[in-house]
Design a protein around this motif. Structure first.
Motif, PDB file in Angstrom:
ATOM      1  N   GLU A 150       2.413  69.819 -25.089  1.00 18.72           N
ATOM      2  CA  GLU A 150       1.588  68.877 -24.309  1.00 18.72           C
ATOM      3  C   GLU A 150       2.407  67.751 -23.701  1.00 18.72           C
ATOM      4  OE1 GLU A 150      -2.211  67.722 -25.663  1.00 18.72           O
ATOM      5  OE2 GLU A 150      -2.591  69.633 -26.692  1.00 18.72           O
ATOM      6  N   VAL A 151       3.421  67.272 -24.440  1.00 22.17           N
ATOM      7  CA  VAL A 151       4.284  66.226 -23.876  1.00 22.17           C
ATOM      8  C   VAL A 151       5.010  66.773 -22.650  1.00 22.17           C
ATOM      9  CG1 VAL A 151       6.348  64.832 -24.259  1.00 22.17           C
ATOM     10  CG2 VAL A 151       4.609  64.956 -26.045  1.00 22.17           C
ATOM     11  N   GLY A 152       5.506  68.000 -22.763  1.00 19.07           N
ATOM     12  CA  GLY A 152       6.208  68.607 -21.625  1.00 19.07           C
ATOM     13  C   GLY A 152       5.318  68.667 -20.394  1.00 19.07           C
ATOM     14  N   ALA A 153       4.086  69.087 -20.576  1.00 21.48           N
ATOM     15  CA  ALA A 153       3.159  69.211 -19.441  1.00 21.48           C
ATOM     16  C   ALA A 153       2.835  67.849 -18.835  1.00 21.48           C
ATOM     17  CB  ALA A 153       1.881  69.915 -19.900  1.00 21.48           C
ATOM     18  N   ALA A 154       2.553  66.868 -19.709  1.00 17.89           N
ATOM     19  CA  ALA A 154       2.187  65.530 -19.217  1.00 17.89           C
ATOM     20  C   ALA A 154       3.340  64.897 -18.447  1.00 17.89           C
ATOM     21  CB  ALA A 154       1.775  64.639 -20.390  1.00 17.89           C
ATOM     22  N   ALA A 155       4.558  65.074 -18.962  1.00 17.42           N
ATOM     23  CA  ALA A 155       5.717  64.456 -18.315  1.00 17.42           C
ATOM     24  C   ALA A 155       6.011  65.117 -16.969  1.00 17.42           C
ATOM     25  CB  ALA A 155       6.942  64.559 -19.237  1.00 17.42           C
ATOM     26  N   ARG A 156       5.977  66.437 -16.937  1.00 16.47           N
ATOM     27  CA  ARG A 156       6.258  67.128 -15.672  1.00 16.47           C
ATOM     28  C   ARG A 156       5.238  66.747 -14.612  1.00 16.47           C
ATOM     29  NH1 ARG A 156       7.714  71.251 -19.098  1.00 16.47           N
ATOM     30  NH2 ARG A 156       5.676  72.255 -18.949  1.00 16.47           N
ATOM     31  N   GLU A 157       3.984  66.658 -15.049  1.00 10.34           N
ATOM     32  CA  GLU A 157       2.911  66.299 -14.116  1.00 10.34           C
ATOM     33  C   GLU A 157       3.197  64.964 -13.422  1.00 10.34           C
ATOM     34  OE1 GLU A 157      -1.729  65.055 -14.662  1.00 10.34           O
ATOM     35  OE2 GLU A 157      -0.950  66.553 -16.075  1.00 10.34           O
ATOM     36  N   ARG A 158       3.819  64.036 -14.168  1.00 12.83           N
ATOM     37  CA  ARG A 158       4.047  62.683 -13.648  1.00 12.83           C
ATOM     38  C   ARG A 158       5.488  62.442 -13.195  1.00 12.83           C
ATOM     39  NH1 ARG A 158       0.317  62.944 -17.456  1.00 12.83           N
ATOM     40  NH2 ARG A 158      -1.642  61.804 -17.117  1.00 12.83           N
ATOM     41  N   GLY A 159       6.324  63.453 -13.295  1.00 12.63           N
ATOM     42  CA  GLY A 159       7.745  63.254 -12.948  1.00 12.63           C
ATOM     43  C   GLY A 159       8.436  62.281 -13.884  1.00 12.63           C
ATOM     44  N   ALA A 160       7.950  62.214 -15.128  1.00 14.62           N
ATOM     45  CA  ALA A 160       8.477  61.226 -16.079  1.00 14.62           C
ATOM     46  C   ALA A 160       9.544  61.851 -16.981  1.00 14.62           C
ATOM     47  CB  ALA A 160       7.336  60.671 -16.931  1.00 14.62           C
ATOM     48  N   LEU A 161      10.427  60.980 -17.477  1.00 16.69           N
ATOM     49  CA  LEU A 161      11.517  61.426 -18.349  1.00 16.69           C
ATOM     50  C   LEU A 161      11.022  61.573 -19.790  1.00 16.69           C
ATOM     51  CD1 LEU A 161      14.727  61.828 -18.489  1.00 16.69           C
ATOM     52  CD2 LEU A 161      14.760  59.480 -19.351  1.00 16.69           C
ATOM     53  N   ILE A 162      11.467  62.651 -20.427  1.00 18.97           N
ATOM     54  CA  ILE A 162      11.254  62.823 -21.863  1.00 18.97           C
ATOM     55  C   ILE A 162      12.552  62.511 -22.581  1.00 18.97           C
ATOM     56  CG2 ILE A 162      10.815  64.490 -23.705  1.00 18.97           C
ATOM     57  CD1 ILE A 162       9.112  66.073 -21.731  1.00 18.97           C
ATOM     58  N   GLN A 163      12.483  61.624 -23.572  1.00 24.07           N
ATOM     59  CA  GLN A 163      13.638  61.376 -24.445  1.00 24.07           C
ATOM     60  C   GLN A 163      13.314  61.928 -25.825  1.00 24.07           C
ATOM     61  OE1 GLN A 163      15.284  57.360 -24.315  1.00 24.07           O
ATOM     62  NE2 GLN A 163      14.179  56.917 -22.425  1.00 24.07           N
ATOM     63  N   ILE A 164      14.192  62.724 -26.371  1.00 21.47           N
ATOM     64  CA  ILE A 164      13.940  63.341 -27.674  1.00 21.47           C
ATOM     65  C   ILE A 164      15.256  63.501 -28.442  1.00 21.47           C
ATOM     66  CG2 ILE A 164      14.048  65.665 -26.605  1.00 21.47           C
ATOM     67  CD1 ILE A 164      11.918  66.540 -28.723  1.00 21.47           C
ATOM     68  N   HIS A 165      15.200  63.298 -29.767  1.00 18.02           N
ATOM     69  CA  HIS A 165      16.365  63.537 -30.625  1.00 18.02           C
ATOM     70  C   HIS A 165      16.522  65.041 -30.827  1.00 18.02           C
ATOM     71  CE1 HIS A 165      15.142  59.411 -31.952  1.00 18.02           C
ATOM     72  NE2 HIS A 165      16.452  59.234 -31.961  1.00 18.02           N
ATOM     73  N   VAL A 166      17.731  65.545 -30.642  1.00 18.49           N
ATOM     74  CA  VAL A 166      17.959  66.987 -30.775  1.00 18.49           C
ATOM     75  C   VAL A 166      19.161  67.279 -31.668  1.00 18.49           C
ATOM     76  CG1 VAL A 166      18.594  69.093 -29.536  1.00 18.49           C
ATOM     77  CG2 VAL A 166      16.925  67.527 -28.534  1.00 18.49           C
ATOM     78  N   ALA A 167      18.924  68.068 -32.706  1.00 20.37           N
ATOM     79  CA  ALA A 167      20.015  68.640 -33.523  1.00 20.37           C
ATOM     80  C   ALA A 167      21.040  67.587 -33.899  1.00 20.37           C
ATOM     81  CB  ALA A 167      20.677  69.804 -32.779  1.00 20.37           C
ATOM     82  N   GLU A 168      20.529  66.466 -34.458  1.00 18.43           N
ATOM     83  CA  GLU A 168      21.427  65.363 -34.807  1.00 18.43           C
ATOM     84  C   GLU A 168      22.195  65.657 -36.092  1.00 18.43           C
ATOM     85  OE1 GLU A 168      19.449  61.601 -35.088  1.00 18.43           O
ATOM     86  OE2 GLU A 168      21.223  60.541 -35.803  1.00 18.43           O
ATOM     87  N   SER A 169      21.470  66.147 -37.110  1.00 12.30           N
ATOM     88  CA  SER A 169      22.116  66.305 -38.417  1.00 12.30           C
ATOM     89  C   SER A 169      22.212  67.771 -38.818  1.00 12.30           C
ATOM     90  CB  SER A 169      21.332  65.547 -39.484  1.00 12.30           C
ATOM     91  OG  SER A 169      20.106  66.219 -39.731  1.00 12.30           O
ATOM     92  N   THR A 170      23.091  68.039 -39.765  1.00 14.06           N
ATOM     93  CA  THR A 170      23.250  69.394 -40.284  1.00 14.06           C
ATOM     94  C   THR A 170      21.948  69.895 -40.883  1.00 14.06           C
ATOM     95  OG1 THR A 170      25.377  68.532 -40.983  1.00 14.06           O
ATOM     96  CG2 THR A 170      24.873  70.773 -41.640  1.00 14.06           C
TER      97      THR A 170
END
Lengths: 435, 435
Positions: B198-218
């Motif tokens: 849902e975040v992906g859809a909402a952001a794309r709809e508005r041209g907004a940036l998504i910031q997310i933490h990815v694969a930080e720790s083991t």
């Protein structure tokens, strides 16, 4: 003149890394500490009192540097190591006069003093000029004039010159014993084994420190292991170990090498910034400390790790140790502070600097609080305070510095030499060397 | 008011990292750059001229931060990660009011602006206060109010609140478009897959940036791989990728993950200081760049990597890349400078900051020369100059800063807010949270 420094926080850098609140450092007329402890319990001391508002700690100890290279800073950046040496650094060094070495060292000392680094272990040529620059700025220097072979250099003469100098002036000399003189055999790969043997004998005879590069790069390590076993094994078999020895870098060590260092009380100058920037490798800081080897931190020369800011290298030491062991508790702020002070002195085989303790030289740093790092002030838990100092504050917060009780930095600027003049003089040298 | 800045050196941070000598930056009344180039060739521009003596470059871009955490800086230092979170950080965050978030962000912005960091990508709670603090100090912020699940938090409501805010104020708003508003789904491991969808859809709809933490720790990486394939694979399969996405940290990536990021134009915020200090691991900077992934540098929050000094993290990025690949030419000063500016903007999917080019916002930094790093002055080869700037100078040399053409730092101090007041206010918050 004797002097009492009083501050809301004093970090004596004893083995426990105590945090003293409202405490004093009492300094006698010779520049040695006679007492350090809480104000409430301090014995009477007949001296003017300097009331300070920040944090007092011992002057930092840079255990490996070639500081005259400030005049070479920035040359040949981003060349591979061998081209950097042969195309940029060596041609420039070939043009350096004795005066250039002096002027480069003055600027290096100015930078270090302003960052609260009161002692640096220096290996360079034209040792007399390096010593003079330290005497000019008031910095303390543990000096190892370089001993090299070939390219017109004669290791026997260089060795004999140092011995004659020590026999004339002593191992330590100058006001507040500013200069310690020792031997700088460059490395096992640039000298024949008999040079290592003779340097070891000469240094032990005089109780002098040997500074030597050890196992810095992969290439050096590989060549050495093929020919002689490891570099530490060669140092041992040639008779260089046994006295006061400081092994700079020491990146590529086996368990046996570490045990050999421990058995021979070899000190290590860990240079994380240089080792990262030059892609030399990651030294085994945690293993060395676990084996009870005395380890300090070094910046290495400003042509390779450019800013001579030991605070940054101390943070790097802790951070690199954490990530290379994948253990976020591998080194905390207290241990990092000791690494930069007490342990650095120990690595240099010195028990008269690196801590605020009676009998040691009054090399003292005053850190000011007018910085976001100290927004919460000093009335916070000890661990919090040390974290703010090491992780968030650093060199920019150093306000005042004393060496052997003499104030050499006041409100951020050097007292004995004019910083801007030192910059301008060194800058002219750089431009001539570039031309 | 329009303005011409003229300086002996201008670094526009174009793709070639050009060094312009005696050049100008012309700024229109809206705060956008209309021209940047050598003075001799500059078209006439009817504006007051500000003559500067140092180096002009674009404001630095911090691609990942939680800057309100200045008020938590130093808490629970040296605890293992999970105890640090549960015993120190979360209890303190639980006590933070909206005003505390504002006050922490003001201090964070002040620190960053003084270091020449004009833009920071921020993920935190109480987004309105984060935005207000940036509007108060004049900093530019790329804001992602956090979206979390559990512990009394409802991701659906948090998502809906951000969408409503964007629908009301737009993706960019404020004078000089100081605030960019987007979505901050915390991570794949703290949210259910349908939240990512849902975040992906909402952001794309508005041209907004998504910031997310990815694969930080083991740990995160291992758990995720066991359950869903890798984190990037989960982000792809849940439909979060495809729009403007910034993946913070991205330490533990396979070749397939990197290819997935490249194919979906995911930007990466590389946080070397935080990753080292928290022993998260070493991100594959060289491989990401080789795959044409846009990578910038981030400090992460000041509770984990304490000083918000992006210059230090940029140096770390280069040094860590060198030592981890054992290649001393892996990243040089010019690439490091671009990483902090142009590439940072690209990682945020922005082409209106990060370089001094017509049409971009006039976010400009003036570096002064009164420092040992610049002893030789500016009349040195370009590579030499860039080496001195990146390796030896850094944040302490920043003198003046403009955001959207407005001077927000003058001679080292912020113009809109009083630095000492900001420190005192944030300090009081810290003490209350500690109490």
């Amino acid at each position: 003149m004797s002097l009492r420094l009083r501050a809301p926080i004093v970090l004596p850098c004893d083995a426990a890394c105590s945090v003293l609140r409202d405490a004093v450092v009492d300094i006698d007329t010779d520049g040695r500490i006679v007492h350090c402890g809480p104000f409430a319990d301090a014995p009477a001391f007949d001296a003017p009192v300097r009331e300070l508002t920040g944090i007092l700690l011992p002057g930092l100890v840079n255990t490996h540097a070639h500081s005259p290279m400030t005049v070479l800073r920035g040359m040949g950046d981003n060349l591979p190591l061998i081209r950097w040496l042969t195309e940029a650094i060596w041609p420039a060094e070939g043009k350096m006069t004795r005066q250039d070495v002096h002027d480069g060292m003055v600027l290096g000392s100015v930078e270090m003093l302003r960052a609260g680094v009161t002692t640096s272990a220096e290996m360079y040529f034209h040792g007399e000029e390096v010593a003079q620059a330290a005497l000019d700025t008031g910095a303390r220097v543990v000096l190892a004039p370089a001993i090299l072979d070939g390219l017109g250099m004669d290791w026997r003469k260089m060795l004999a010159d140092i011995s004659a100098w020590i026999d004339a002036d002593g191992v330590r000399f100058g006001p507040g014993e500013r200069v310690e003189l020792g031997y700088g055999p460059h490395s096992a790969y640039t000298l024949p084994p008999e040079a290592l043997t003779e340097v070891g004998a000469a240094a032990r005879e005089r109780g002098a420190l040997i500074q030597i590069h050890v196992a810095e790069s992969t290439q050096e390590d590989e060549v050495q292991r093929a020919n002689h076993g490891s570099v530490p094994a060669l140092l041992a078999s040639s008779g260089l170990l046994g006295g006061r020895v400081l092994a700079a870098h020491s990146v590529h060590l086996s368990d046996e090498d570490i045990a050999l260092f421990a058995a021979n009380r070899v000190g290590v100058a860990h240079c994380p910034g240089s080792n990262m920037k030059l892609a030399s490798g990651i030294a085994r800081l945690r293993d060395l400390r676990a084996a009870d080897v005395a380890v300090g931190v070094g910046t290495d020369g400003p042509a390779s790790n450019d800013d001579l800011d030991l605070w940054e290298d101390v943070r790097l030491a802790a951070m690199l140790s954490r990530v290379s062991t994948m253990d976020s508790t591998a080194m905390g702020a207290a241990d990092a502070l000791l690494l930069a002070t007490r342990c650095g002195a120990e690595a240099l085989h010195r028990n008269d600097i690196g801590a605020l303790e009676p009998g040691r030289w009054a090399d003292v740093v005053h850190v000011g609080l007018d910085d976001p790092a100290f927004a919460a002030g000093l009335d916070v838990p000890d661990t919090h305070l040390l974290a703010n100092l090491i992780w968030a504050a650093g060199s920019r917060t150093v306000r005042d510095v004393w060496v052997a009780g003499e104030q050499v930095v006041a409100d951020g600027e050097t007292t004995r030499v004019d910083r801007r003049e030192a910059q301008a003089t060194a800058g002219k040298v750089t431009k001539r060397l570039l031309g």
